[in-house]
Design a protein around this motif. Structure first.
Motif, PDB file in Angstrom:
ATOM      1  N   THR A 129       0.828  -1.206   0.000  1.00 39.38           N
ATOM      2  CA  THR A 129       0.000   0.000   0.000  1.00 39.38           C
ATOM      3  C   THR A 129       0.866   1.261   0.000  1.00 39.38           C
ATOM      4  OG1 THR A 129      -1.757  -1.187   1.166  1.00 39.38           O
ATOM      5  CG2 THR A 129      -1.838   1.221   1.221  1.00 39.38           C
ATOM      6  N   GLU A 133       1.237   4.275  -2.864  1.00 39.41           N
ATOM      7  CA  GLU A 133       1.045   5.699  -2.556  1.00 39.41           C
ATOM      8  C   GLU A 133       2.255   6.522  -3.043  1.00 39.41           C
ATOM      9  OE1 GLU A 133       0.386   5.713   1.613  1.00 39.41           O
ATOM     10  OE2 GLU A 133      -1.734   5.074   1.465  1.00 39.41           O
ATOM     11  N   LEU A 156       0.142  -4.924  -4.776  1.00 36.40           N
ATOM     12  CA  LEU A 156      -0.838  -4.723  -3.696  1.00 36.40           C
ATOM     13  C   LEU A 156      -2.012  -5.699  -3.829  1.00 36.40           C
ATOM     14  CD1 LEU A 156      -1.945  -3.183  -1.281  1.00 36.40           C
ATOM     15  CD2 LEU A 156      -2.898  -1.483  -2.889  1.00 36.40           C
ATOM     16  N   ARG A 160      -3.055  -8.701  -1.094  1.00 34.50           N
ATOM     17  CA  ARG A 160      -4.403  -8.852  -0.518  1.00 34.50           C
ATOM     18  C   ARG A 160      -4.986 -10.234  -0.810  1.00 34.50           C
ATOM     19  NH1 ARG A 160      -6.720  -2.859  -2.262  1.00 34.50           N
ATOM     20  NH2 ARG A 160      -5.817  -1.696  -0.466  1.00 34.50           N
TER      21      ARG A 160
END
Length: 392
Positions: A129, A133, A156, A160
């Motif tokens: 994450t 960003e 990412l 997950r």
């Protein structure tokens, strides 16, 4: 001259012999019993009773076996070594009671391993994450290419997905851990433990024990096709699904139908081999007297109340394939009367044809009389024939 005297003497002897034989025959005929001068035999006293005429309910009786409403063969959901047996064999258990414990150490270790993997996967999600960003900020100044940003987003998504897979595996491991506590799925009476402490049990294969419910008992029985048609035509099986008829149950060795229930199942077809259809009656087992596997007699009403003629079953005689009674006719002469038998009512038998209200029949000393004999009736009550036996 001498020859003439001899012939005369011979003829005289033959004549005297004929007179002597005639006299002997007359004496014999006069002394024979049962000659016309003695007349018919005297009337014999016999015990008779008037047939019973009353309104009865028509019931048919069937035989069947009792089965529990619910039955479970308990098998383990996980494999492992049996650690403990926590119930009393043959006792009543409630739903949710602990019955067996399987060694849970391997399952606890698996849970801890997957929890650690899940924590690692969540850390990977946090890292991915932050990378996304930063890449997004750098892309705004064109410091990185679009391809690099896409790669960070892919990392990412993968992190997950890995976390979701580990979380699902952890949930399954916790479920298997809970399965090491084998509990009762239903309330009922439990059998013996087939497997004892220390033995290895296999998931879905080993039968640990069995439980049968006892608060409600089912009785399955077969009804012949003609009776079934009669029941449906008279709408005695009530409701949209032809259910709800009253049924009564009698245990082996009992003299009364002590349990009342109702028909709650009718099979969907008649068995072509036997010409019968299977029905089921449900009974509440409030006194715990009904046990699955018992033999029982089940009766159900097969018609509206009718006026019927009844006689004691022991006064019915058999002549080859015919049933008959000795009826007292005109001038107290005994008559051979064939009868058609109906259903039983205790020790009485319904007579479908052959007798009418008010008829007197012989009930005692049947072996001493025969049709055509005059009798002197000594009347008693039909219902009193077995009163001393019933009282005893």
């Amino acid at each position: 001259m001498s020859k003439l005297l001899q012939k005369t003497a011979t003829r005289l002897g033959i004549f005297l012999l004929a007179l002597l034989i005639g006299a002997c025959q007359n004496d014999t005929s006069e002394s024979m019993p049962g000659s016309q001068e003695n007349g018919p035999p005297p009337a014999m006293p016999v015990t008779t009773a008037e047939v019973v005429a009353k309104t009865i309910e028509l019931w048919e009786t069937f035989t069947g076996r009792l089965e529990s409403a619910e039955r479970v063969e308990l098998r383990p959901r996980v494999s492992g070594y049996l650690k403990d047996v926590a119930f009393t064999e043959g006792a009543f258990v409630n739903s949710g009671d602990l019955l067996f414990t399987i060694d849970d150490a391997p399952f606890k270790a698996e849970v801890r391993r997957l929890e650690a993997e899940l924590n690692s996967a969540r850390a990977q999600i946090a890292l991915a994450t932050r990378d996304v960003e930063r890449a997004s900020s750098l892309k705004q100044t064109n410091a990185i290419s679009q391809e690099q940003l896409d790669n960070r987003n892919t990392q990412l998504i993968k992190a997950r997905a890995d976390a979701d897979a580990i979380e699902a595996a952890l949930e399954n491991a916790k479920l298997n851990l809970s399965y090491t506590q084998v509990v009762a799925p239903i309330s009922g009476r439990i059998s013996n433990a087939n497997i004892t402490q220390g033995n290895y049990v296999t998931q879905g294969d080993t039968v640990l024990t069995s439980i049968v419910s006892i608060k409600e008992i089912h009785a399955y029985f077969d009804v012949d096709e003609n009776t079934f048609i009669r029941l449906t035509e008279r709408r005695l099986l009530k409701g949209d699904k032809q259910l709800g008829a009253v049924a009564q149950l009698q245990l082996a060795g009992a003299s009364q139908f002590t349990h009342t229930g109702k028909i709650d199942f009718i099979d969907n077809q008649i068995n072509p081999l036997t010409g019968t259809i299977r029905l089921r009656a449900s009974f509440a087992n409030t006194d715990d007297r009904l046990t699955p596997g018992m033999f029982a007699r089940i009766r159900m009403q097969v018609g509206a109340p009718v006026e019927a003629i009844l006689i004691d079953e022991q006064v019915i005689s058999t002549d080859l394939s015919n049933k008959y009674v000795l009826r007292v006719g005109d001038q107290n002469m005994l008559e051979y009367q064939p009868v058609s038998l109906g259903v039983r009512q205790g020790h009485l038998r319904v007579i479908n044809a052959g007798l009418n209200k008010g008829d007197q029949i012989v009930v005692k000393g049947l072996h001493m009389v025969r049709p055509g004999m005059p009798v002197v009736p000594e009347k008693i009550d039909m219902l009193s024939l077995r009163a001393p036996v019933d009282a005893q």
